[in-house]
Each structure stands twice: as C-alpha cells, then as structure tokens.
Motif scaffolding. Sequence first.
Motif, PDB file in Angstrom:
ATOM      1  N   THR A   4       0.664  -1.266   0.051  1.00  0.00           N
ATOM      2  CA  THR A   4       0.153   0.008  -0.170  1.00  0.00           C
ATOM      3  C   THR A   4       0.931   1.367  -0.039  1.00  0.00           C
ATOM      4  OG1 THR A   4      -1.737  -1.033   1.198  1.00  0.00           O
ATOM      5  CG2 THR A   4      -1.857   1.377   1.062  1.00  0.00           C
ATOM      6  N   LEU A   5       0.578   2.212  -0.961  1.00  0.00           N
ATOM      7  CA  LEU A   5       1.250   3.357  -1.138  1.00  0.00           C
ATOM      8  C   LEU A   5       0.478   4.363  -0.217  1.00  0.00           C
ATOM      9  CD1 LEU A   5       3.430   5.501  -1.907  1.00  0.00           C
ATOM     10  CD2 LEU A   5       1.820   6.072  -3.873  1.00  0.00           C
ATOM     11  N   GLU A   6       0.882   5.087   1.025  1.00  0.00           N
ATOM     12  CA  GLU A   6       0.193   6.142   1.823  1.00  0.00           C
ATOM     13  C   GLU A   6       1.068   7.208   1.533  1.00  0.00           C
ATOM     14  OE1 GLU A   6      -1.194   3.765   5.869  1.00  0.00           O
ATOM     15  OE2 GLU A   6       0.350   5.269   5.810  1.00  0.00           O
ATOM     16  N   MET A   7       0.170   8.261   0.928  1.00  0.00           N
ATOM     17  CA  MET A   7       0.414   9.574   0.749  1.00  0.00           C
ATOM     18  C   MET A   7      -0.131  10.477   1.933  1.00  0.00           C
ATOM     19  SD  MET A   7       0.272   9.652  -3.250  1.00  0.00           S
ATOM     20  CE  MET A   7      -1.451   9.421  -3.417  1.00  0.00           C
ATOM     21  N   LYS A   8       0.574  11.335   2.748  1.00  0.00           N
ATOM     22  CA  LYS A   8       0.092  12.053   3.956  1.00  0.00           C
ATOM     23  C   LYS A   8       0.513  13.459   3.542  1.00  0.00           C
ATOM     24  CE  LYS A   8       0.827   8.549   7.229  1.00  0.00           C
ATOM     25  NZ  LYS A   8      -0.348   8.412   8.052  1.00  0.00           N
ATOM     26  N   PHE A   9      -0.825  14.193   3.715  1.00  0.00           N
ATOM     27  CA  PHE A   9      -0.759  15.598   3.451  1.00  0.00           C
ATOM     28  C   PHE A   9      -1.269  16.641   4.650  1.00  0.00           C
ATOM     29  CE2 PHE A   9      -1.996  13.398  -0.334  1.00  0.00           C
ATOM     30  CZ  PHE A   9      -1.220  14.008  -1.417  1.00  0.00           C
ATOM     31  N   ASN A  10      -0.548  17.642   4.800  1.00  0.00           N
ATOM     32  CA  ASN A  10      -0.913  18.607   5.739  1.00  0.00           C
ATOM     33  C   ASN A  10      -2.144  19.420   5.267  1.00  0.00           C
ATOM     34  OD1 ASN A  10       1.348  17.983   7.088  1.00  0.00           O
ATOM     35  ND2 ASN A  10       2.668  19.476   6.190  1.00  0.00           N
ATOM     36  N   LEU A  53      -5.939  20.802   1.312  1.00  0.00           N
ATOM     37  CA  LEU A  53      -4.663  20.187   1.416  1.00  0.00           C
ATOM     38  C   LEU A  53      -3.548  21.352   1.182  1.00  0.00           C
ATOM     39  CD1 LEU A  53      -5.039  16.834  -0.199  1.00  0.00           C
ATOM     40  CD2 LEU A  53      -5.772  17.407   2.184  1.00  0.00           C
ATOM     41  N   ILE A  54      -2.563  21.328   2.199  1.00  0.00           N
ATOM     42  CA  ILE A  54      -1.627  22.597   1.710  1.00  0.00           C
ATOM     43  C   ILE A  54      -0.313  22.207   1.726  1.00  0.00           C
ATOM     44  CG2 ILE A  54      -3.260  24.290   2.777  1.00  0.00           C
ATOM     45  CD1 ILE A  54      -1.249  24.136   5.321  1.00  0.00           C
ATOM     46  N   GLY A  55       0.257  21.030   2.010  1.00  0.00           N
ATOM     47  CA  GLY A  55       1.541  20.458   2.046  1.00  0.00           C
ATOM     48  C   GLY A  55       1.784  18.921   1.954  1.00  0.00           C
ATOM     49  N   ILE A  56       2.970  18.632   1.349  1.00  0.00           N
ATOM     50  CA  ILE A  56       3.266  17.364   1.600  1.00  0.00           C
ATOM     51  C   ILE A  56       3.720  16.875   2.887  1.00  0.00           C
ATOM     52  CG2 ILE A  56       4.969  15.467   0.563  1.00  0.00           C
ATOM     53  CD1 ILE A  56       4.801  16.951  -2.055  1.00  0.00           C
ATOM     54  N   ASN A  57       3.308  15.919   3.723  1.00  0.00           N
ATOM     55  CA  ASN A  57       3.799  15.489   4.983  1.00  0.00           C
ATOM     56  C   ASN A  57       4.812  14.416   4.666  1.00  0.00           C
ATOM     57  OD1 ASN A  57       3.944  13.840   7.412  1.00  0.00           O
ATOM     58  ND2 ASN A  57       2.447  15.617   8.240  1.00  0.00           N
ATOM     59  N   GLN A  58       4.446  13.239   4.268  1.00  0.00           N
ATOM     60  CA  GLN A  58       5.222  12.226   4.095  1.00  0.00           C
ATOM     61  C   GLN A  58       4.482  11.109   3.154  1.00  0.00           C
ATOM     62  OE1 GLN A  58       4.235   9.346   7.479  1.00  0.00           O
ATOM     63  NE2 GLN A  58       6.594   9.250   7.406  1.00  0.00           N
TER      64      GLN A  58
END
Length: 72
Positions: A4-10, A53-58
Amino acid sequence: MALTLEMKFNTENGKTMTISISEPKDDLTPAEVSNVMQTIIDQDVFHYEGFSLIGINQARVIERNISEIALS
C-alpha cells in the motif's frame, strides 16, 4: 504480500489527511510520488473536513504479509 502506498498531506486546519493506494507499481520513484502529491494539492481535488490540502507531509510504502487461517 500486500503493498500500500500511503501519501500524507498537511491540511489548512493543521491536521493530516492520508490517501492510500493499493498495489502501487513496483518501480515508483520519490520524484514521481512527490509530483503526484503536488498535483493533488495544486488541483485542490480533495478536502479534509472542508479544508484544503496545503503541503506534503510524508509518503511511504507499507508491506503486509497475510496468512489465511483455515477454520473447520
């Protein structure tokens, strides 16, 4: 094995939103993932509790091994 690819956003409200993709392609590069995440932010496609969403977290790939248990 399940990947699973998890994309986390701020988000604008200071929280984190996760988008999960099952079975991503094997040869994903950090640049590809980063570009996709930035496109999601730029296109303002998703919102979390009404906030953008305003930014890339991880980003990370999670690997799980699944073993079925035979029940009688």
